[in-house]
Design a protein around this motif. Structure first.
Motif, PDB file in Angstrom:
ATOM      1  N   GLU A 199       0.822  -1.210   0.000  1.00  0.00           N
ATOM      2  CA  GLU A 199       0.000   0.000   0.000  1.00  0.00           C
ATOM      3  C   GLU A 199       0.854   1.258   0.000  1.00  0.00           C
ATOM      4  O   GLU A 199       0.639   2.169  -0.796  1.00  0.00           O
ATOM      5  N   THR A 200       1.861   1.284   0.870  1.00  0.00           N
ATOM      6  CA  THR A 200       2.711   2.479   0.963  1.00  0.00           C
ATOM      7  C   THR A 200       3.879   2.442  -0.001  1.00  0.00           C
ATOM      8  O   THR A 200       4.492   3.475  -0.266  1.00  0.00           O
ATOM      9  N   ARG A 201       4.223   1.232  -0.507  1.00  0.00           N
ATOM     10  CA  ARG A 201       5.371   0.995  -1.382  1.00  0.00           C
ATOM     11  C   ARG A 201       6.684   1.324  -0.676  1.00  0.00           C
ATOM     12  O   ARG A 201       7.696   1.615  -1.310  1.00  0.00           O
ATOM     13  N   ARG A 202       6.683   1.245   0.645  1.00  0.00           N
ATOM     14  CA  ARG A 202       7.882   1.511   1.436  1.00  0.00           C
ATOM     15  C   ARG A 202       8.365   0.232   2.122  1.00  0.00           C
ATOM     16  O   ARG A 202       7.571  -0.659   2.429  1.00  0.00           O
ATOM     17  N   ALA A 203       9.699   0.184   2.367  1.00  0.00           N
ATOM     18  CA  ALA A 203      10.278  -0.981   3.021  1.00  0.00           C
ATOM     19  C   ALA A 203       9.877  -1.030   4.489  1.00  0.00           C
ATOM     20  O   ALA A 203       9.760   0.003   5.156  1.00  0.00           O
ATOM     21  N   GLU A 204       9.663  -2.251   4.974  1.00  0.00           N
ATOM     22  CA  GLU A 204       9.349  -2.476   6.375  1.00  0.00           C
ATOM     23  C   GLU A 204      10.389  -3.421   6.976  1.00  0.00           C
ATOM     24  O   GLU A 204      11.115  -4.102   6.252  1.00  0.00           O
TER      25      GLU A 204
ATOM     26  N   PRO B 153      28.411   0.831 -24.457  1.00  0.00           N
ATOM     27  CA  PRO B 153      28.861   1.074 -25.839  1.00  0.00           C
ATOM     28  C   PRO B 153      29.530  -0.149 -26.446  1.00  0.00           C
ATOM     29  O   PRO B 153      30.262  -0.876 -25.772  1.00  0.00           O
ATOM     30  N   GLU B 154      29.257  -0.373 -27.716  1.00  0.00           N
ATOM     31  CA  GLU B 154      29.815  -1.539 -28.404  1.00  0.00           C
ATOM     32  C   GLU B 154      31.337  -1.539 -28.358  1.00  0.00           C
ATOM     33  O   GLU B 154      31.969  -2.580 -28.276  1.00  0.00           O
ATOM     34  N   GLY B 155      31.938  -0.366 -28.435  1.00  0.00           N
ATOM     35  CA  GLY B 155      33.390  -0.289 -28.409  1.00  0.00           C
ATOM     36  C   GLY B 155      33.997  -0.826 -27.137  1.00  0.00           C
ATOM     37  O   GLY B 155      35.125  -1.334 -27.136  1.00  0.00           O
ATOM     38  N   LEU B 156      33.270  -0.729 -26.028  1.00  0.00           N
ATOM     39  CA  LEU B 156      33.761  -1.245 -24.751  1.00  0.00           C
ATOM     40  C   LEU B 156      33.590  -2.747 -24.663  1.00  0.00           C
ATOM     41  O   LEU B 156      34.450  -3.461 -24.137  1.00  0.00           O
ATOM     42  N   ARG B 157      32.480  -3.259 -25.202  1.00  0.00           N
ATOM     43  CA  ARG B 157      32.194  -4.687 -25.093  1.00  0.00           C
ATOM     44  C   ARG B 157      32.913  -5.529 -26.141  1.00  0.00           C
ATOM     45  O   ARG B 157      33.031  -6.742 -25.983  1.00  0.00           O
ATOM     46  N   GLU B 158      33.383  -4.911 -27.198  1.00  0.00           N
ATOM     47  CA  GLU B 158      33.985  -5.649 -28.306  1.00  0.00           C
ATOM     48  C   GLU B 158      35.177  -6.466 -27.827  1.00  0.00           C
ATOM     49  O   GLU B 158      36.109  -5.953 -27.220  1.00  0.00           O
ATOM     50  N   ASP B 159      35.119  -7.776 -28.098  1.00  0.00           N
ATOM     51  CA  ASP B 159      36.182  -8.718 -27.733  1.00  0.00           C
ATOM     52  C   ASP B 159      36.443  -8.769 -26.233  1.00  0.00           C
ATOM     53  O   ASP B 159      37.535  -9.137 -25.793  1.00  0.00           O
ATOM     54  N   ARG B 160      35.466  -8.408 -25.430  1.00  0.00           N
ATOM     55  CA  ARG B 160      35.610  -8.467 -23.977  1.00  0.00           C
ATOM     56  C   ARG B 160      34.453  -9.254 -23.367  1.00  0.00           C
ATOM     57  O   ARG B 160      33.411  -9.436 -23.978  1.00  0.00           O
ATOM     58  N   GLN B 161      34.671  -9.706 -22.144  1.00  0.00           N
ATOM     59  CA  GLN B 161      33.646 -10.421 -21.397  1.00  0.00           C
ATOM     60  C   GLN B 161      33.357  -9.661 -20.117  1.00  0.00           C
ATOM     61  O   GLN B 161      34.248  -9.063 -19.514  1.00  0.00           O
ATOM     62  N   ILE B 162      32.103  -9.697 -19.681  1.00  0.00           N
ATOM     63  CA  ILE B 162      31.766  -9.067 -18.422  1.00  0.00           C
ATOM     64  C   ILE B 162      32.322  -9.892 -17.270  1.00  0.00           C
ATOM     65  O   ILE B 162      32.235 -11.112 -17.264  1.00  0.00           O
ATOM     66  N   LYS B 163      32.939  -9.220 -16.313  1.00  0.00           N
ATOM     67  CA  LYS B 163      33.554  -9.885 -15.170  1.00  0.00           C
ATOM     68  C   LYS B 163      32.878  -9.515 -13.850  1.00  0.00           C
ATOM     69  O   LYS B 163      32.954 -10.273 -12.894  1.00  0.00           O
ATOM     70  N   LEU B 164      32.255  -8.343 -13.816  1.00  0.00           N
ATOM     71  CA  LEU B 164      31.634  -7.896 -12.584  1.00  0.00           C
ATOM     72  C   LEU B 164      30.448  -6.998 -12.905  1.00  0.00           C
ATOM     73  O   LEU B 164      30.523  -6.168 -13.805  1.00  0.00           O
ATOM     74  N   LEU B 165      29.368  -7.180 -12.167  1.00  0.00           N
ATOM     75  CA  LEU B 165      28.202  -6.302 -12.285  1.00  0.00           C
ATOM     76  C   LEU B 165      27.694  -5.999 -10.892  1.00  0.00           C
ATOM     77  O   LEU B 165      27.340  -6.911 -10.138  1.00  0.00           O
ATOM     78  N   GLN B 166      27.676  -4.718 -10.558  1.00  0.00           N
ATOM     79  CA  GLN B 166      27.171  -4.259  -9.262  1.00  0.00           C
ATOM     80  C   GLN B 166      25.973  -3.349  -9.525  1.00  0.00           C
ATOM     81  O   GLN B 166      26.075  -2.411 -10.311  1.00  0.00           O
ATOM     82  N   ILE B 167      24.869  -3.617  -8.860  1.00  0.00           N
ATOM     83  CA  ILE B 167      23.641  -2.856  -9.104  1.00  0.00           C
ATOM     84  C   ILE B 167      23.022  -2.433  -7.778  1.00  0.00           C
ATOM     85  O   ILE B 167      22.912  -3.236  -6.840  1.00  0.00           O
ATOM     86  N   MET B 168      22.613  -1.178  -7.725  1.00  0.00           N
ATOM     87  CA  MET B 168      21.820  -0.662  -6.618  1.00  0.00           C
ATOM     88  C   MET B 168      20.468  -0.221  -7.190  1.00  0.00           C
ATOM     89  O   MET B 168      20.433   0.615  -8.102  1.00  0.00           O
ATOM     90  N   TYR B 169      19.395  -0.797  -6.679  1.00  0.00           N
ATOM     91  CA  TYR B 169      18.050  -0.447  -7.142  1.00  0.00           C
ATOM     92  C   TYR B 169      17.514   0.659  -6.233  1.00  0.00           C
ATOM     93  O   TYR B 169      17.402   0.486  -5.019  1.00  0.00           O
ATOM     94  N   ARG B 170      17.164   1.795  -6.832  1.00  0.00           N
ATOM     95  CA  ARG B 170      16.837   2.984  -6.047  1.00  0.00           C
ATOM     96  C   ARG B 170      15.334   3.298  -5.999  1.00  0.00           C
ATOM     97  O   ARG B 170      14.860   3.873  -5.038  1.00  0.00           O
ATOM     98  N   ALA B 171      14.613   2.981  -7.051  1.00  0.00           N
ATOM     99  CA  ALA B 171      13.188   3.308  -7.100  1.00  0.00           C
ATOM    100  C   ALA B 171      12.502   2.411  -8.118  1.00  0.00           C
ATOM    101  O   ALA B 171      13.154   1.780  -8.963  1.00  0.00           O
ATOM    102  N   GLU B 172      11.184   2.379  -8.050  1.00  0.00           N
ATOM    103  CA  GLU B 172      10.389   1.562  -8.951  1.00  0.00           C
ATOM    104  C   GLU B 172      10.145   2.284 -10.275  1.00  0.00           C
ATOM    105  O   GLU B 172      10.181   3.510 -10.360  1.00  0.00           O
ATOM    106  N   SER B 173       9.853   1.487 -11.285  1.00  0.00           N
ATOM    107  CA  SER B 173       9.386   2.027 -12.565  1.00  0.00           C
ATOM    108  C   SER B 173       8.118   1.277 -12.944  1.00  0.00           C
ATOM    109  O   SER B 173       8.005   0.073 -12.700  1.00  0.00           O
TER     110      SER B 173
END
Length: 252
Positions: free
Chosen positions: A124-129, A193-213
């Protein structure tokens, strides 16, 4: 009490992209499904929380990648190669935060390790408890830590260049009536950007979720290169500039 849950997910041919790899958002979807099934087993499923006017929401994801499986050629003809195994377990509940860890393997080899933090929100409030007692009481006495991670701090990207925008569709909305976290992950990967990903693999992903969409929003991706092969991300609601996601990815 089974503190650990393991699930096998079949890789479908239509999931494989032109790079012959499982898309990042699919791996996050596997994690979410395994966590949901385990929560149901432990007695605090999505449905049980909904009956109490509550819902789960992820606030942080920390993913370290060890390998990216190549699924081209005849690999998918091998039955063993069509399955990803996700192992998950709760670590601890403290005030508002509930930590759950993951180990993702393929053909017996480690693909990724992940740490996630969750909160329980009031529908109802969309707030953390505060984590309810019936959940916080169920945690292992000696939890296994898949990664030793500290508090996640990431810089905001509200002044960074605009990269791409996404219209939120009905297909992006989950049963909590907001954009699913795996969809946010897809948009983060899409904005690199494609230039960053070209011939590379992702090694780390850090995500902070701040609000809803919600359905009907337009989400704007902003970002810029960071240090050591990293890329700094921000997702924002176009209508009011609200920051939705703050993230960092590393490509090597």
């Amino acid at each position: 009490m089974n503190w650990t849950r393991s699930e096998n997910f079949k890789i479908r041919g239509y999931e494989i992209g032109p790079d012959h790899q499982v898309p990042l958002q699919n791996l996050c979807g596997y994690m979410e499904e395994a966590a949901s099934l385990h929560a149901n087993e432990l007695g605090f499923s999505v449905e049980e929380l909904a009956r109490r006017g509550l819902a789960w929401a992820v606030t942080r994801t920390w993913l370290e990648f060890h390998e990216q499986p190549y699924l081209g050629g005849d690999v998918l003809r091998d039955e063993e190669s069509t399955w990803v195994r996700v192992e998950t377990w709760p670590v601890a509940a403290e005030r508002l935060q509930y930590r759950r860890d993951f180990l993702i393997t393929w053909r017996g080899r480690v693909l990724a390790k992940a740490v996630t933090d969750w909160v329980v929100i009031n529908l109802e409030t969309r707030r953390a408890e505060r984590i309810p007692e019936f959940i916080s009481a169920l945690q292992p006495e000696q939890p296994r830590l898949i990664l030793d991670v500290g508090r996640l701090k990431l810089p905001g990207q509200d002044k960074a260049p605009e990269l791409i925008s996404f219209a939120v569709r009905k297909a992006d909305i989950d049963r909590n009536n907001h954009v699913n976290n795996a969809r946010f992950t897809e948009w983060l990967a899409e904005s690199v950007p494609e230039g960053l990903r070209e011939d590379r693999q992702i090694k780390l992903l850090q995500i902070m979720y701040r609000a809803e969409s919600k359905y009907g929003d337009t989400v704007v991706a902003r970002g810029q290169p960071g240090a050591d092969g990293s890329f700094l991300h921000g997702l924002f609601r176009a209508s009011d500039g609200q920051e939705l996601v703050r993230a960092r990815s590393v490509w090597l």
